[in-house]
Design an enzyme around this catalytic site. Structure first.
Site, mmCIF file in Angstrom:
data_model
loop_
_atom_site.group_PDB
_atom_site.id
_atom_site.type_symbol
_atom_site.label_atom_id
_atom_site.label_comp_id
_atom_site.label_asym_id
_atom_site.label_seq_id
_atom_site.Cartn_x
_atom_site.Cartn_y
_atom_site.Cartn_z
ATOM 1 N N LEU A 203 29.694 -65.020 79.711
ATOM 2 C CA LEU A 203 29.138 -65.774 78.581
ATOM 3 C C LEU A 203 29.052 -64.823 77.390
ATOM 4 C CD1 LEU A 203 27.794 -68.630 78.368
ATOM 5 C CD2 LEU A 203 25.632 -67.537 78.929
ATOM 6 N N HIS A 204 29.730 -65.125 76.308
ATOM 7 C CA HIS A 204 29.581 -64.231 75.154
ATOM 8 C C HIS A 204 29.858 -64.888 73.809
ATOM 9 C CE1 HIS A 204 33.969 -64.042 75.456
ATOM 10 N NE2 HIS A 204 33.950 -63.654 74.206
ATOM 11 N N ARG A 205 30.314 -66.162 73.811
ATOM 12 C CA ARG A 205 30.647 -66.807 72.532
ATOM 13 C C ARG A 205 29.414 -66.917 71.656
ATOM 14 N NH1 ARG A 205 35.741 -66.642 71.463
ATOM 15 N NH2 ARG A 205 36.742 -66.727 73.478
ATOM 16 N N ARG A 236 26.342 -58.395 73.798
ATOM 17 C CA ARG A 236 25.774 -59.383 72.856
ATOM 18 C C ARG A 236 24.796 -60.306 73.591
ATOM 19 N NH1 ARG A 236 27.076 -62.998 68.526
ATOM 20 N NH2 ARG A 236 29.062 -62.102 67.938
ATOM 21 N N ASP A 276 32.737 -68.969 79.022
ATOM 22 C CA ASP A 276 33.118 -69.474 77.701
ATOM 23 C C ASP A 276 34.203 -68.587 77.106
ATOM 24 O OD1 ASP A 276 31.702 -67.200 77.015
ATOM 25 O OD2 ASP A 276 30.120 -68.251 75.913
#
Ligand code: UD1
Ligand code: UDP
Length: 357
Positions: A203-205, A236, A276
């Site tokens: 998950l990083h968007r 992030r 994502d």
């Protein structure tokens, strides 16, 4: 012919590696510009160490900044490289701020640009990457869409000259490293998991990590999954989880980002993947793993149409439904992404288009 390659983030190191191998095989001259957008060991150097990438010829040291400043510094710091090195061509991939900034500097220095992963579109202009892709495609001289959809998107954008349907270099990479990917996973052993019984999560968007409600929805749905979840956390995302004061549930095992081979081993042994990421959606497809995409749209529509990927957005019901019930049958049609010789095709096409080799 002298080719400049530019990269600065994890997916770019991975995608340029098969091209670097091909250039070496053909004894072609290249320089490697590293922007420094990613800089933690796990986001950067680990890929150089594992895949024996050459040290960058030029390190720009940009680091993390506000997006506009980041792109601005890319232009400022890469312009002198183009003035002094005068490569015949700059080759970039994808849609990052690195690819955008360095491409803009090259254009100003009258250096031709080749764009790998050209033509991919989510048609979601709120994504910074979508804006980057559109600009890079429109200033590139040579375009290398990995899929037919990419060719069609470019055509719809009026771009039809010097377009080569190349296939996807990430498939080249998976096929080349297949033997290493099939080895045991250190993480699976350390967490005492069994093959095929855990979910993998990435998950990083920005749209998911920076929106408290979306991040909460996604993590809350996954916390109810009847399986353990291995979660290599992008820096992030780690920061946002801390800042929002979220606690991960017991079934989620957070780990630091892992290297390329360990990541693919984890994916290969997982039950399903939740992600994502753009690259991970493709890798899941290449390794026949059901992919649950935590977005409302995707550039990689072939993986959806072929039945191996499902869009669930941040909808808790859909996420949980897919975790239990999304079970694709048969095998994915890998030929939608070429045949594992994309880097060779790209270098051949550059030679043909430029009349140089
Ligand atoms: C970037 C790309 C994205 C790509 C992703 C791959 C853009 C606009 N985004 O997103 O398309 O999918 O890389 O992973 O170019 N950070 C660290 N250490 C690092 C790198 C980043 O701590 O080595 C943290 C910093 O707080 C930084 C944040 O992560 O502000 C975001 O990094 P950034 O490079 O701006 O974007 P990504 O989210 O990594
Ligand atoms: N990846 C990795 N370690 C991890 C998570 C991901 O090596 O802990 C690899 C994985 O192969 C993935 C690639 O990094 O395809 C791209 O990274 P990311 O998902 O960050 O970027 P995107 O493809 O969305 O641009």
């Amino acid at each position: 012919m002298k080719i400049a390659l530019a990269a600065g983030t994890r997916p770019e190191f991975i995608q340029l590696e098969p091209v670097i191998r091909e250039l070496k095989k053909r004894d072609l001259e290249s320089i490697f510009i590293h922007s420094g957008q990613h800089y933690d060991y796990e986001m950067d150097r680990i890929f150089f160490d594992e895949m024996h990438l050459p040290d960058p010829t030029h390190y720009l040291g940009i680091g993390s900044r506000l997006p506009g400043e980041q792109v601005g510094e890319m232009i400022i710091r890469s312009e002198p490289v183009f003035s002094s090195e005068r490569p015949d061509l700059l080759l970039v991939t994808g849609d990052t701020n690195t690819a955008l900034g360095v491409s803009l500097a090259a254009k100003k220095a009258k250096i031709e640009i080749g764009h790998m992963e050209a033509g991919m579109r989510s048609f979601d202009r709120s994504m910074p990457e979508e804006i980057n892709r559109i600009i890079i495609d429109n200033i590139s001289d040579y375009l290398f869409p990995p899929t037919v959809k990419g060719v069609e998107n470019l055509r719809a954008n009026g771009i039809v000259r010097n377009v080569c349907l190349s296939g996807d270099v990430m498939l080249d990479s998976i096929l080349y490293y297949r033997g290493l990917i099939e080895k045991g996973s250190r993480t699976v052993d350390e967490l005492s998991l069994d093959d095929g019984t855990y979910l993998l999560l990435t998950l990083h968007r920005e749209a998911n990590t920076d929106d408290r409600e979306r991040l909460k929805n996604i993590l809350s749905a996954i916390s109810q999954a009847p399986f353990p979840v291995v979660f290599p956390i992008h820096p992030r995302t780690r920061q946002r989880i801390e800042n929002f004061g979220f606690t991960l549930s017991e079934n989620i095992h957070p780990i630091v980002p892992v290297g390329y081979f360990e990541f693919l081993r984890l994916l290969h042994r997982s039950r399903k993947i939740l992600t994502d990421s753009g690259g991970v959606q493709k890798q899941a497809f290449f390794l026949s793993k059901p992919c649950i995409t935590l977005r409302a749209n995707t550039e990689w529509v072939e993986t959806i149409e072929n039945g191996w990927n499902i869009l669930v957005d941040d909808d808790q019901e859909k996420i949980l439904g897919a975790i239990t019930d999304f079970n694709p049958r048969g095998s994915p049609d890998l030929s939608l992404f070429g045949h594992g010789q994309s880097s060779g095709k790209i270098i051949d096409a550059i030679g043909k288009y430029t009349g140089r080799s």
